[in-house]
Design a protein around this motif. Structure first.
Motif, PDB file in Angstrom:
ATOM      1  N   ASP A 128      -0.352  12.764  -1.966  1.00 36.46           N
ATOM      2  CA  ASP A 128      -1.129  13.891  -2.475  1.00 36.46           C
ATOM      3  C   ASP A 128      -2.338  13.320  -3.206  1.00 36.46           C
ATOM      4  OD1 ASP A 128      -2.244  16.022  -3.857  1.00 36.46           O
ATOM      5  OD2 ASP A 128      -0.316  16.828  -4.523  1.00 36.46           O
ATOM      6  N   PRO A 129      -3.552  13.492  -2.657  1.00 37.97           N
ATOM      7  CA  PRO A 129      -4.733  12.889  -3.276  1.00 37.97           C
ATOM      8  C   PRO A 129      -5.080  13.486  -4.640  1.00 37.97           C
ATOM      9  CG  PRO A 129      -5.389  14.364  -1.522  1.00 37.97           C
ATOM     10  CD  PRO A 129      -3.889  14.276  -1.479  1.00 37.97           C
ATOM     11  N   ASP A 130      -4.476  14.606  -5.010  1.00 34.92           N
ATOM     12  CA  ASP A 130      -4.688  15.169  -6.340  1.00 34.92           C
ATOM     13  C   ASP A 130      -3.865  14.435  -7.392  1.00 34.92           C
ATOM     14  OD1 ASP A 130      -6.473  17.068  -5.367  1.00 34.92           O
ATOM     15  OD2 ASP A 130      -4.879  18.550  -5.037  1.00 34.92           O
ATOM     16  N   LYS A 131      -2.873  13.647  -6.938  1.00 32.73           N
ATOM     17  CA  LYS A 131      -1.993  12.947  -7.875  1.00 32.73           C
ATOM     18  C   LYS A 131      -2.212  11.441  -7.890  1.00 32.73           C
ATOM     19  CE  LYS A 131       1.388  16.540  -7.863  1.00 32.73           C
ATOM     20  NZ  LYS A 131       2.668  17.025  -7.493  1.00 32.73           N
ATOM     21  N   ILE A 132      -2.769  10.886  -6.812  1.00 33.85           N
ATOM     22  CA  ILE A 132      -3.030   9.458  -6.731  1.00 33.85           C
ATOM     23  C   ILE A 132      -4.212   9.249  -5.786  1.00 33.85           C
ATOM     24  CG2 ILE A 132      -1.331   9.081  -4.878  1.00 33.85           C
ATOM     25  CD1 ILE A 132      -0.697   6.355  -6.263  1.00 33.85           C
ATOM     26  N   SER A 133      -5.036   8.282  -6.092  1.00 34.93           N
ATOM     27  CA  SER A 133      -6.251   8.022  -5.314  1.00 34.93           C
ATOM     28  C   SER A 133      -5.918   7.433  -3.939  1.00 34.93           C
ATOM     29  CB  SER A 133      -7.148   7.058  -6.084  1.00 34.93           C
ATOM     30  OG  SER A 133      -8.088   6.452  -5.244  1.00 34.93           O
ATOM     31  N   SER A 134      -6.422   8.070  -2.876  1.00 32.60           N
ATOM     32  CA  SER A 134      -6.185   7.538  -1.536  1.00 32.60           C
ATOM     33  C   SER A 134      -6.832   6.163  -1.383  1.00 32.60           C
ATOM     34  CB  SER A 134      -6.703   8.501  -0.469  1.00 32.60           C
ATOM     35  OG  SER A 134      -8.091   8.719  -0.611  1.00 32.60           O
ATOM     36  N   ALA A 135      -7.978   5.943  -2.015  1.00 33.15           N
ATOM     37  CA  ALA A 135      -8.645   4.638  -1.930  1.00 33.15           C
ATOM     38  C   ALA A 135      -7.767   3.551  -2.551  1.00 33.15           C
ATOM     39  CB  ALA A 135     -10.002   4.691  -2.624  1.00 33.15           C
ATOM     40  N   ALA A 136      -7.145   3.831  -3.684  1.00 31.26           N
ATOM     41  CA  ALA A 136      -6.266   2.857  -4.332  1.00 31.26           C
ATOM     42  C   ALA A 136      -5.037   2.579  -3.475  1.00 31.26           C
ATOM     43  CB  ALA A 136      -5.846   3.359  -5.713  1.00 31.26           C
ATOM     44  N   VAL A 137      -4.464   3.631  -2.907  1.00 28.19           N
ATOM     45  CA  VAL A 137      -3.274   3.470  -2.061  1.00 28.19           C
ATOM     46  C   VAL A 137      -3.602   2.577  -0.859  1.00 28.19           C
ATOM     47  CG1 VAL A 137      -1.675   4.680  -0.527  1.00 28.19           C
ATOM     48  CG2 VAL A 137      -2.192   5.627  -2.785  1.00 28.19           C
ATOM     49  N   LEU A 138      -4.694   2.891  -0.164  1.00 26.92           N
ATOM     50  CA  LEU A 138      -5.045   2.121   1.033  1.00 26.92           C
ATOM     51  C   LEU A 138      -5.431   0.689   0.685  1.00 26.92           C
ATOM     52  CD1 LEU A 138      -6.955   4.803   3.126  1.00 26.92           C
ATOM     53  CD2 LEU A 138      -4.542   4.121   3.238  1.00 26.92           C
ATOM     54  N   ALA A 139      -6.100   0.494  -0.431  1.00 26.42           N
ATOM     55  CA  ALA A 139      -6.458  -0.871  -0.847  1.00 26.42           C
ATOM     56  C   ALA A 139      -5.206  -1.675  -1.189  1.00 26.42           C
ATOM     57  CB  ALA A 139      -7.413  -0.822  -2.035  1.00 26.42           C
ATOM     58  N   ASP A 140      -4.263  -1.061  -1.904  1.00 26.50           N
ATOM     59  CA  ASP A 140      -3.044  -1.775  -2.292  1.00 26.50           C
ATOM     60  C   ASP A 140      -2.138  -2.073  -1.106  1.00 26.50           C
ATOM     61  OD1 ASP A 140      -3.893  -1.790  -4.905  1.00 26.50           O
ATOM     62  OD2 ASP A 140      -2.449  -0.304  -5.622  1.00 26.50           O
ATOM     63  N   LEU A 141      -2.215  -1.269  -0.048  1.00 26.07           N
ATOM     64  CA  LEU A 141      -1.339  -1.468   1.113  1.00 26.07           C
ATOM     65  C   LEU A 141      -2.004  -2.242   2.249  1.00 26.07           C
ATOM     66  CD1 LEU A 141       0.451   1.993   1.212  1.00 26.07           C
ATOM     67  CD2 LEU A 141       1.399  -0.215   0.513  1.00 26.07           C
ATOM     68  N   ALA A 142      -3.276  -2.565   2.132  1.00 24.07           N
ATOM     69  CA  ALA A 142      -4.015  -3.212   3.222  1.00 24.07           C
ATOM     70  C   ALA A 142      -3.412  -4.556   3.624  1.00 24.07           C
ATOM     71  CB  ALA A 142      -5.485  -3.369   2.849  1.00 24.07           C
ATOM     72  N   ALA A 143      -3.098  -5.414   2.673  1.00 25.58           N
ATOM     73  CA  ALA A 143      -2.565  -6.737   3.009  1.00 25.58           C
ATOM     74  C   ALA A 143      -1.255  -6.622   3.789  1.00 25.58           C
ATOM     75  CB  ALA A 143      -2.370  -7.574   1.750  1.00 25.58           C
ATOM     76  N   ALA A 144      -0.383  -5.717   3.360  1.00 23.83           N
ATOM     77  CA  ALA A 144       0.897  -5.533   4.060  1.00 23.83           C
ATOM     78  C   ALA A 144       0.668  -4.943   5.446  1.00 23.83           C
ATOM     79  CB  ALA A 144       1.832  -4.649   3.245  1.00 23.83           C
ATOM     80  N   ALA A 145      -0.176  -3.897   5.543  1.00 23.53           N
ATOM     81  CA  ALA A 145      -0.438  -3.262   6.843  1.00 23.53           C
ATOM     82  C   ALA A 145      -1.067  -4.246   7.816  1.00 23.53           C
ATOM     83  CB  ALA A 145      -1.339  -2.042   6.661  1.00 23.53           C
ATOM     84  N   GLY A 146      -1.828  -5.207   7.303  1.00 24.47           N
ATOM     85  CA  GLY A 146      -2.454  -6.216   8.148  1.00 24.47           C
ATOM     86  C   GLY A 146      -1.466  -7.185   8.790  1.00 24.47           C
ATOM     87  N   LYS A 147      -0.213  -7.153   8.369  1.00 26.08           N
ATOM     88  CA  LYS A 147       0.822  -8.013   8.992  1.00 26.08           C
ATOM     89  C   LYS A 147       1.156  -7.545  10.407  1.00 26.08           C
ATOM     90  CE  LYS A 147       1.416 -10.539   5.319  1.00 26.08           C
ATOM     91  NZ  LYS A 147       0.933 -11.902   5.252  1.00 26.08           N
ATOM     92  N   VAL A 148       0.825  -6.290  10.727  1.00 23.90           N
ATOM     93  CA  VAL A 148       0.965  -5.773  12.092  1.00 23.90           C
ATOM     94  C   VAL A 148      -0.395  -5.984  12.756  1.00 23.90           C
ATOM     95  CG1 VAL A 148       1.429  -3.759  13.533  1.00 23.90           C
ATOM     96  CG2 VAL A 148       2.678  -4.053  11.380  1.00 23.90           C
ATOM     97  N   PRO A 149      -0.477  -6.824  13.797  1.00 18.87           N
ATOM     98  CA  PRO A 149      -1.782  -7.157  14.393  1.00 18.87           C
ATOM     99  C   PRO A 149      -2.502  -5.938  14.984  1.00 18.87           C
ATOM    100  CG  PRO A 149      -0.038  -8.608  15.225  1.00 18.87           C
ATOM    101  CD  PRO A 149       0.627  -7.517  14.440  1.00 18.87           C
ATOM    102  N   ALA A 150      -3.817  -5.972  14.890  1.00 17.43           N
ATOM    103  CA  ALA A 150      -4.654  -4.892  15.439  1.00 17.43           C
ATOM    104  C   ALA A 150      -4.984  -5.183  16.896  1.00 17.43           C
ATOM    105  CB  ALA A 150      -5.939  -4.753  14.633  1.00 17.43           C
ATOM    106  N   ALA A 151      -4.910  -4.157  17.732  1.00 23.08           N
ATOM    107  CA  ALA A 151      -5.296  -4.265  19.140  1.00 23.08           C
ATOM    108  C   ALA A 151      -6.570  -3.462  19.412  1.00 23.08           C
ATOM    109  CB  ALA A 151      -4.159  -3.754  20.037  1.00 23.08           C
ATOM    110  N   ARG A 152      -6.851  -2.460  18.563  1.00 19.89           N
ATOM    111  CA  ARG A 152      -8.045  -1.607  18.713  1.00 19.89           C
ATOM    112  C   ARG A 152      -8.597  -1.308  17.332  1.00 19.89           C
ATOM    113  NH1 ARG A 152      -4.044   0.893  21.116  1.00 19.89           N
ATOM    114  NH2 ARG A 152      -4.096   2.749  19.835  1.00 19.89           N
ATOM    115  N   ASN A 153      -9.828  -0.800  17.329  1.00 16.44           N
ATOM    116  CA  ASN A 153     -10.459  -0.392  16.080  1.00 16.44           C
ATOM    117  C   ASN A 153     -10.989   1.020  16.232  1.00 16.44           C
ATOM    118  OD1 ASN A 153     -10.069  -3.121  15.708  1.00 16.44           O
ATOM    119  ND2 ASN A 153     -12.021  -3.448  14.724  1.00 16.44           N
TER     120      ASN A 153
END
Length: 167
Positions: A128-153
């Motif tokens: 819920d973006p009214d309760k927590i910043s989506s930018a902070a969530v995505l920044a904090d989870l980026a390193a972990a999400a990057g463990k799954v290799p990208a095939a497209r952008n």
């Protein structure tokens, strides 16, 4: 029965140990967060991401969940993560890139769904973006999400302007 008197440091250590055990027993009494597993949660590609998840997002600690390849932060849960959701295909939904990770955003009311784009298996975040910043969530989870290799952008409007003409 006579018990020997403990020295002050020994009493302090004993009290610290008792306090630690009480804290552990209190946290272990918290029930796990009920998060339904995604269809492809058993995909082995989820494992590297799951072990790389942060212990907290902002000030909200990681909590235990009851399903494979899921995570939750905050009490009550402000961020829910599931690995192994359906991989999004081409879409006109908004796509943002945060720290090299592409996310498709579906704005709900109040919950937003953010899904990795170009990675298989895909990862979904509910928040819920009214309760927590989506930018902070995505920044904090980026390193972990990057463990799954990208095939497209993600491809934006500006990328489409440079396409060769059709034959």
């Amino acid at each position: 029965m006579h018990r020997p008197q403990l020295s002050l440091p020994a009493r302090a250590a004993r009290l610290a140990l008792i306090g630690s055990l009480a804290a552990i027993s209190l946290t272990s009494c918290s029930p796990p967060v009920d998060v339904p597993a995604a269809q492809d949660a058993a995909n082995p590609a989820c494992a590297p991401m799951m072990v790389a998840l942060p212990d907290a997002i902002g000030e909200y600690p990681l909590r235990k969940t009851n399903s494979q390849a899921t995570a939750a932060w905050g009490d009550p849960s402000l961020v829910i993560l599931r690995c192994g959701v359906n991989v999004p295909g081409p879409t006109t939904d908004r796509c943002v890139t945060v720290n090299g990770i592409d996310w498709v955003i579906k704005e709900g009311n109040p919950v937003w769904t953010l899904t990795t784009y170009g990675r298989e298996p895909a990862t979904e975040i509910l928040m819920d973006p009214d309760k927590i910043s989506s930018a902070a969530v995505l920044a904090d989870l980026a390193a972990a999400a990057g463990k799954v290799p990208a095939a497209r952008n993600c491809v934006g409007q500006e990328d489409l302007q440079n396409l060769p003409p059709s034959q």
